[in-house]
Motif scaffolding. Structure first.
Motif, PDB file in Angstrom:
ATOM      1  N   GLY A   1      -6.039 -14.510  30.215  1.00  0.00           N
ATOM      2  CA  GLY A   1      -6.895 -14.090  31.310  1.00  0.00           C
ATOM      3  C   GLY A   1      -7.779 -15.174  31.867  1.00  0.00           C
ATOM      4  O   GLY A   1      -8.537 -14.952  32.814  1.00  0.00           O
ATOM      5  N   ILE A   2      -7.699 -16.378  31.234  1.00  0.00           N
ATOM      6  CA  ILE A   2      -8.520 -17.510  31.703  1.00  0.00           C
ATOM      7  C   ILE A   2      -7.633 -18.391  32.564  1.00  0.00           C
ATOM      8  O   ILE A   2      -6.615 -18.892  32.105  1.00  0.00           O
ATOM      9  CB  ILE A   2      -9.100 -18.303  30.531  1.00  0.00           C
ATOM     10  N   LYS A   3      -8.028 -18.605  33.815  1.00  0.00           N
ATOM     11  CA  LYS A   3      -7.241 -19.393  34.746  1.00  0.00           C
ATOM     12  C   LYS A   3      -7.808 -20.803  34.862  1.00  0.00           C
ATOM     13  O   LYS A   3      -9.025 -20.994  34.912  1.00  0.00           O
ATOM     14  CB  LYS A   3      -7.209 -18.722  36.127  1.00  0.00           C
ATOM     15  N   GLU A   4      -6.890 -21.786  34.924  1.00  0.00           N
ATOM     16  CA  GLU A   4      -7.283 -23.188  34.993  1.00  0.00           C
ATOM     17  C   GLU A   4      -7.575 -23.580  36.434  1.00  0.00           C
ATOM     18  O   GLU A   4      -6.782 -23.319  37.337  1.00  0.00           O
ATOM     19  CB  GLU A   4      -6.160 -24.067  34.441  1.00  0.00           C
ATOM     20  N   LEU A   5      -8.736 -24.214  36.603  1.00  0.00           N
ATOM     21  CA  LEU A   5      -9.128 -24.669  37.930  1.00  0.00           C
ATOM     22  C   LEU A   5      -8.463 -26.015  38.237  1.00  0.00           C
ATOM     23  O   LEU A   5      -8.329 -26.867  37.368  1.00  0.00           O
ATOM     24  CB  LEU A   5     -10.647 -24.811  38.031  1.00  0.00           C
ATOM     25  N   ASP A   6      -8.091 -26.189  39.480  1.00  0.00           N
ATOM     26  CA  ASP A   6      -7.467 -27.448  39.927  1.00  0.00           C
ATOM     27  C   ASP A   6      -8.560 -28.357  40.472  1.00  0.00           C
ATOM     28  O   ASP A   6      -8.677 -28.581  41.677  1.00  0.00           O
ATOM     29  CB  ASP A   6      -6.416 -27.160  40.991  1.00  0.00           C
ATOM     30  N   THR A   7      -9.409 -28.888  39.536  1.00  0.00           N
ATOM     31  CA  THR A   7     -10.532 -29.727  39.946  1.00  0.00           C
ATOM     32  C   THR A   7     -10.161 -31.198  39.823  1.00  0.00           C
ATOM     33  O   THR A   7      -9.432 -31.599  38.910  1.00  0.00           O
ATOM     34  CB  THR A   7     -11.765 -29.452  39.078  1.00  0.00           C
ATOM     35  N   PRO A   8     -10.647 -32.067  40.683  1.00  0.00           N
ATOM     36  CA  PRO A   8     -10.327 -33.502  40.618  1.00  0.00           C
ATOM     37  C   PRO A   8     -11.068 -34.185  39.469  1.00  0.00           C
ATOM     38  O   PRO A   8     -12.100 -33.699  38.991  1.00  0.00           O
ATOM     39  CB  PRO A   8     -10.806 -34.030  41.967  1.00  0.00           C
TER      40      PRO A   8
END
Length: 293
Positions: free
Chosen positions: A21-28
């Motif tokens: 249920g934890i989604k990975e953020l596409d952060t730089p």
């Protein structure tokens, strides 16, 4: 075509990966980290070019600066040895008075002398020079042959009862074992000798014994120790009137010494140490008995 999804809380896009249920953020990657990585790689490349760095089989890249730590260490050692050799020559050729007045040379005496003493003398005289059982204390300023640097150097060179052709010869006869004195005479003179350093021994109960002991002392012992018992450095006879004893100053030990005799031994250091080292060590040993403020 995949539909981009944004995190409703941060507003950042997600990568589509989800764990429980934890989604990975596409952060730089943060700019600071990128700068650090770039600088690190540039520095590593420059270091590789400038300094000895990368192994190449049986050799390695030398670097354009030609910096070799082994060469630096060898050069430093060579320079230090050259400086030391010059000071050692100065010590060998200078008088004791000149050395004592030269603080640079005395620094070498203190450091090198301590090392030489530990390597050659401490086994008998102790690391602090205070002696051990049957070995003299070198810090009490009570000397058998003289405590000046020159006298100490001479003793070191030729030794005592050593193999050197000019060795100092010191031996106390076995007055009892060799039947020079009988048992009562040994006890009487032993009691008198003890009284020379311990006035409490002089009591009314043993006054006659001490008188008899003194007569024996004057005819048998005074030739070496002097009529007053203060010793004779010319023959290495110790002072019997102080509290400094090599073998012990209690009555039984004194009787044992008179009965069985004593013969000290010190090896000659003439061939094991250089003249400069003997001079350094004699100055160091002399300093052990100097009362510091």
């Amino acid at each position: 075509m995949a539909v981009e999804e944004k995190d409703p809380v941060s507003g950042q896009k997600t990568t589509g990966h989800e764990w429980n249920g934890i989604k990975e953020l596409d952060t730089p990657v943060p700019l600071g980290i990128l700068i650090f990585i770039v600088v690190t790689h540039v520095w590593a490349l420059l270091w590789w070019v400038l300094m000895p760095t990368f192994p190449l089989g049986t050799t390695y890249t030398k670097g354009i600066l030609d910096t070799d730590q082994r060469k630096i260490v060898e050069q430093d050692l060579t320079e230090a040895q050259a400086q030391r050799a010059a000071r050692m020559r100065a010590i060998e050729t200078s008088s004791y008075e000149d050395i004592l007045a030269n603080e640079d040379l005395m620094k070498l005496v203190r450091t090198t002398g301590h090392q030489l003493f530990g390597d050659n003398c401490a086994a008998c005289h102790g690391a602090d020079g205070r002696g051990r059982a049957n070995y003299p204390d070198l810090t009490d300023e009570d000397w058998l042959w003289g405590g000046g640097p020159e006298k100490i150097a001479e003793t070191m060179k030729i030794g005592i009862n050593s193999t050197h052709q000019n060795t100092r010869v010191a031996q106390m006869p076995a007055f009892g074992r060799d039947a020079i004195l009988d048992r009562n005479q040994v006890t009487n003179v032993g009691t008198y000798v003890q009284s020379l350093s311990d006035p409490a021994v002089s009591t009314a109960q043993n006054i006659e014994q001490m008188k008899a002991g003194r007569e024996i002392f004057l005819t048998t012992c005074a030739a070496c120790h002097g009529e007053d018992g203060k010793g004779n450095r010319e023959v290495g006879a110790p002072n019997l009137t102080d509290q400094h004893w090599v073998y012990g100053g209690d009555l039984q030990t004194i009787i044992n010494t008179i009965h069985g005799g004593r013969q000290g031994h010190m090896p000659t250091w003439d061939e094991r140490l250089s003249p400069a080292e003997i001079k350094i060590l004699s100055l160091y040993v002399a300093s052990l008995g100097t009362k510091q403020p």
